[in-house]
Design an enzyme around this catalytic site. Structure first.
Site, PDB file in Angstrom:
ATOM      1  N   ARG A   1      11.796  -5.396   4.748  1.00 16.78           N
ATOM      2  CA  ARG A   1      11.431  -3.926   4.653  1.00 16.78           C
ATOM      3  C   ARG A   1      12.469  -2.986   5.351  1.00 16.78           C
ATOM      4  O   ARG A   1      12.765  -3.207   6.413  1.00 16.78           O
ATOM      5  CB  ARG A   1      10.180  -3.742   5.062  1.00 16.78           C
ATOM      6  CG  ARG A   1       9.686  -2.316   4.918  1.00 16.78           C
ATOM      7  CD  ARG A   1       8.175  -1.961   4.958  1.00 16.78           C
ATOM      8  NE  ARG A   1       7.547  -2.258   6.039  1.00 16.78           N
ATOM      9  CZ  ARG A   1       6.425  -2.154   6.314  1.00 16.78           C
ATOM     10  NH1 ARG A   1       5.544  -1.742   5.285  1.00 16.78           N
ATOM     11  NH2 ARG A   1       5.664  -2.481   7.478  1.00 16.78           N
TER      12      ARG A   1
ATOM     13  N   ARG B   1      11.697  -1.342  10.809  1.00 20.23           N
ATOM     14  CA  ARG B   1      10.460  -0.996  11.929  1.00 20.23           C
ATOM     15  C   ARG B   1      10.113  -2.215  13.193  1.00 20.23           C
ATOM     16  O   ARG B   1      10.378  -3.362  12.830  1.00 20.23           O
ATOM     17  CB  ARG B   1       8.983  -0.930  11.105  1.00 20.23           C
ATOM     18  CG  ARG B   1       8.913   0.578  10.349  1.00 20.23           C
ATOM     19  CD  ARG B   1       7.786   0.629   9.622  1.00 20.23           C
ATOM     20  NE  ARG B   1       6.414  -0.225  10.078  1.00 20.23           N
ATOM     21  CZ  ARG B   1       5.474   0.074   9.463  1.00 20.23           C
ATOM     22  NH1 ARG B   1       5.425   0.462   8.324  1.00 20.23           N
ATOM     23  NH2 ARG B   1       4.382  -0.695   9.954  1.00 20.23           N
TER      24      ARG B   1
ATOM     25  N   ARG C   1      -9.152   1.486   9.029  1.00 15.78           N
ATOM     26  CA  ARG C   1      -8.588   0.085   9.459  1.00 15.78           C
ATOM     27  C   ARG C   1      -9.888  -0.513   9.886  1.00 15.78           C
ATOM     28  O   ARG C   1      -9.835  -1.855  10.248  1.00 15.78           O
ATOM     29  CB  ARG C   1      -7.757   0.534  10.335  1.00 15.78           C
ATOM     30  CG  ARG C   1      -6.224   0.237  10.376  1.00 15.78           C
ATOM     31  CD  ARG C   1      -5.498  -0.378   9.430  1.00 15.78           C
ATOM     32  NE  ARG C   1      -4.128  -0.826   9.983  1.00 15.78           N
ATOM     33  CZ  ARG C   1      -3.096   0.004   9.634  1.00 15.78           C
ATOM     34  NH1 ARG C   1      -2.847   0.867   8.737  1.00 15.78           N
ATOM     35  NH2 ARG C   1      -1.827  -0.807   9.755  1.00 15.78           N
TER      36      ARG C   1
ATOM     37  N   ARG D   1      -0.160  -8.686  13.499  1.00 12.58           N
ATOM     38  CA  ARG D   1      -0.790  -7.546  12.713  1.00 12.58           C
ATOM     39  C   ARG D   1      -1.731  -8.296  11.447  1.00 12.58           C
ATOM     40  O   ARG D   1      -2.668  -7.732  11.305  1.00 12.58           O
ATOM     41  CB  ARG D   1       0.185  -6.437  12.060  1.00 12.58           C
ATOM     42  CG  ARG D   1       0.885  -5.784  13.143  1.00 12.58           C
ATOM     43  CD  ARG D   1       2.164  -5.309  12.601  1.00 12.58           C
ATOM     44  NE  ARG D   1       2.156  -4.493  11.428  1.00 12.58           N
ATOM     45  CZ  ARG D   1       3.284  -4.328  10.407  1.00 12.58           C
ATOM     46  NH1 ARG D   1       4.617  -4.800  10.783  1.00 12.58           N
ATOM     47  NH2 ARG D   1       2.972  -3.605   9.616  1.00 12.58           N
TER      48      ARG D   1
ATOM     49  N   LYS E   1       0.606  -1.262   0.098  1.00 16.87           N
ATOM     50  CA  LYS E   1      -0.162  -0.081   0.010  1.00 16.87           C
ATOM     51  C   LYS E   1       0.967   1.296  -0.089  1.00 16.87           C
ATOM     52  O   LYS E   1       0.510   2.176  -0.514  1.00 16.87           O
ATOM     53  CB  LYS E   1      -0.966  -0.027   1.255  1.00 16.87           C
ATOM     54  CG  LYS E   1      -1.696  -1.100   1.296  1.00 16.87           C
ATOM     55  CD  LYS E   1      -2.818  -1.031   2.490  1.00 16.87           C
ATOM     56  CE  LYS E   1      -2.251  -1.114   3.739  1.00 16.87           C
ATOM     57  NZ  LYS E   1      -1.164  -2.265   3.960  1.00 16.87           N
TER      58      LYS E   1
HETATM   59  P1  ADP Z   1       2.399  -2.041   3.189  1.00 16.01           P
HETATM   60  O1  ADP Z   1       2.477  -0.486   3.260  1.00 16.01           O
HETATM   61  O2  ADP Z   1       1.351  -2.368   2.727  1.00 16.01           O
HETATM   62  O3  ADP Z   1       2.595  -2.414   4.715  1.00 16.01           O
HETATM   63  P2  ADP Z   1       4.791  -1.586   1.673  1.00 16.01           P
HETATM   64  O4  ADP Z   1       4.600  -0.786   0.500  1.00 16.01           O
HETATM   65  O5  ADP Z   1       5.702  -0.806   2.852  1.00 16.01           O
HETATM   66  O6  ADP Z   1       3.498  -2.389   2.467  1.00 16.01           O
HETATM   67  O7  ADP Z   1       5.367  -2.952   1.134  1.00 16.01           O
HETATM   68  C1  ADP Z   1       6.163  -4.131   2.140  1.00 16.01           C
HETATM   69  C2  ADP Z   1       7.381  -4.199   1.421  1.00 16.01           C
HETATM   70  O8  ADP Z   1       7.562  -5.049   0.340  1.00 16.01           O
HETATM   71  C3  ADP Z   1       8.518  -3.186   1.263  1.00 16.01           C
HETATM   72  O9  ADP Z   1       9.921  -3.549   1.655  1.00 16.01           O
HETATM   73  C4  ADP Z   1       8.400  -2.887  -0.394  1.00 16.01           C
HETATM   74  O10 ADP Z   1       9.600  -2.533  -0.923  1.00 16.01           O
HETATM   75  C5  ADP Z   1       8.101  -4.396  -0.640  1.00 16.01           C
HETATM   76  N1  ADP Z   1       7.125  -4.377  -1.954  1.00 16.01           N
HETATM   77  C6  ADP Z   1       6.134  -3.785  -2.030  1.00 16.01           C
HETATM   78  N2  ADP Z   1       5.241  -4.051  -3.313  1.00 16.01           N
HETATM   79  C7  ADP Z   1       6.134  -5.094  -3.737  1.00 16.01           C
HETATM   80  C8  ADP Z   1       5.944  -6.086  -4.732  1.00 16.01           C
HETATM   81  N3  ADP Z   1       5.074  -6.015  -5.715  1.00 16.01           N
HETATM   82  N4  ADP Z   1       6.817  -7.082  -4.990  1.00 16.01           N
HETATM   83  C9  ADP Z   1       7.871  -7.136  -4.197  1.00 16.01           C
HETATM   84  N5  ADP Z   1       8.073  -6.336  -3.054  1.00 16.01           N
HETATM   85  C10 ADP Z   1       7.131  -5.358  -2.866  1.00 16.01           C
HETATM   86  P1  AMP Z   2       1.162   0.908   8.924  1.00 17.47           P
HETATM   87  O1  AMP Z   2       2.460   1.915   8.743  1.00 17.47           O
HETATM   88  O2  AMP Z   2      -0.029   1.280   8.031  1.00 17.47           O
HETATM   89  O3  AMP Z   2       1.641  -0.396   8.920  1.00 17.47           O
HETATM   90  O4  AMP Z   2       0.812   1.275  10.558  1.00 17.47           O
HETATM   91  C1  AMP Z   2       1.460   0.822  11.663  1.00 17.47           C
HETATM   92  C2  AMP Z   2       0.795   0.880  12.962  1.00 17.47           C
HETATM   93  O5  AMP Z   2       0.230   2.126  13.331  1.00 17.47           O
HETATM   94  C3  AMP Z   2      -0.321  -0.287  12.988  1.00 17.47           C
HETATM   95  O6  AMP Z   2      -0.023  -1.493  13.210  1.00 17.47           O
HETATM   96  C4  AMP Z   2      -1.053   0.610  14.021  1.00 17.47           C
HETATM   97  O7  AMP Z   2      -0.705   0.322  15.415  1.00 17.47           O
HETATM   98  C5  AMP Z   2      -1.183   1.961  13.681  1.00 17.47           C
HETATM   99  N1  AMP Z   2      -2.000   2.437  12.960  1.00 17.47           N
HETATM  100  C6  AMP Z   2      -1.775   2.910  11.661  1.00 17.47           C
HETATM  101  N2  AMP Z   2      -3.065   3.261  11.137  1.00 17.47           N
HETATM  102  C7  AMP Z   2      -3.963   2.830  11.964  1.00 17.47           C
HETATM  103  C8  AMP Z   2      -5.353   2.945  11.924  1.00 17.47           C
HETATM  104  N3  AMP Z   2      -6.140   3.649  11.119  1.00 17.47           N
HETATM  105  N4  AMP Z   2      -6.337   2.778  13.101  1.00 17.47           N
HETATM  106  C9  AMP Z   2      -5.474   2.212  14.290  1.00 17.47           C
HETATM  107  N5  AMP Z   2      -4.123   2.048  14.359  1.00 17.47           N
HETATM  108  C10 AMP Z   2      -3.405   2.309  13.314  1.00 17.47           C
END
Ligand code: ADP
Ligand code: AMP
Length: 216
Positions: free
Chosen positions: A129, A162, A90, A173, A15
């Site tokens: 990541r 992270r 969420r 999660r 995302k």
């Molecule tokens: P989210 O925001 O949904 O938690 P991220 O965009 O941070 O996910 O992506 C999670 C990890 O996967 C990051 O390290 C990113 O670089 C990698 N990633 C994202 N999309 C892809 C993909 N289509 N193929 C392989 N790796 C990906």
């Molecule tokens: P994310 O960066 O989207 O993976 O979010 C990291 C963490 O932030 C999540 O695991 C939650 O603990 C908190 N968080 C992010 N967005 C929300 C939301 N909309 N509602 C509640 N907690 C959130």
């Protein structure tokens, strides 16, 4: 036209990665609730102190805090013509709050892009990541490595892993996503605004799918 797009999907689906592409294509801000929380934690604000415990355990922050934080973000001028929402809503309570918030200035959620991916690849992606300290740009040690190890290509800041990307927290999660966030798939599908995107493909191919949905 006001363009508010929600990116929905489990942690690690891509995302954040795809939100940045869309925000730049559409010239609207990328609003990541997780990034806003992490900034508050980094700056040791009262909100950051309240949110830190839940985030470190992989749990959701309370709806009250989260909705108030998003309400404040939406009051900033750059959101007036649209935004890409990543990580919010969420759960159904947050989705109702978002609808109310957008209605208050004549907006609405126009499109929900639901990125799917199997659990195995979510775990693999989160384990590799690396996130940038300054602005939250993300990399993957195998699938999307930075040019120089440990350094963000875009702003030169240090990359870190992270706290909530640890294996045991990731499983928590994903379970929370399944129990609390996945009901939003039906919620938005019933409103006729949900598009499903296959997130297993490469980053570029997923971006291409998203762009083709936008052109429809
Ligand atoms: P989210 O925001 O949904 O938690 P991220 O965009 O941070 O996910 O992506 C999670 C990890 O996967 C990051 O390290 C990113 O670089 C990698 N990633 C994202 N999309 C892809 C993909 N289509 N193929 C392989 N790796 C990906
Ligand atoms: P994310 O960066 O989207 O993976 O979010 C990291 C963490 O932030 C999540 O695991 C939650 O603990 C908190 N968080 C992010 N967005 C929300 C939301 N909309 N509602 C509640 N907690 C959130």
């Amino acid at each position: 036209m006001l363009t508010y797009i929600v990116l929905l999907g489990p942690p690690g689906a891509g995302k954040g990665t795809q939100s940045k592409v869309l925000a730049s294509e559409l010239d609207v801000p990328h609003i990541s609730s997780g990034d806003i929380f992490r900034d508050n934690i980094k700056n040791d604000t009262p909100l950051g102190r309240l949110a830190h415990k839940a985030i470190s355990k992989g749990e959701l922050v309370s709806d009250d805090l989260t909705i108030a934080m998003l309400r404040e973000r939406f009051m900033q001028r750059d959101c007036a013509n649209g935004a890409i929402l990543d990580g919010f809503p969420r759960n159904p309570v947050q989705a109702e709050a978002l609808e109310e918030l957008l209605n208050s200035f004549g907006g609405q959620v126009n499109l929900v892009l639901f990125i799917t991916s199997p659990v195995k690849s979510l775990i693999e992606r989160l384990a590799g990541r690396w996130t940038c300290q300054a602005q939250g740009h993300t990399y993957h040690e195998c699938f999307n490595p930075p040019k120089e190890k440990g350094i963000c290509d875009i702003d030169g800041s240090a990359l870190y892993q992270r706290e909530d990307d640890k294996a045991e927290t990731v499983l928590n999660r994903i379970e929370i996503y399944q129990n609390q966030t996945a009901p939003l798939i039906k919620y938005y599908d019933e409103r006729g605004i949900l598009a499903r995107i296959d997130g297993v493909e490469s980053i570029e191919k997923v971006s291409a799918q998203l762009m083709s949905v936008l052109k429809c």
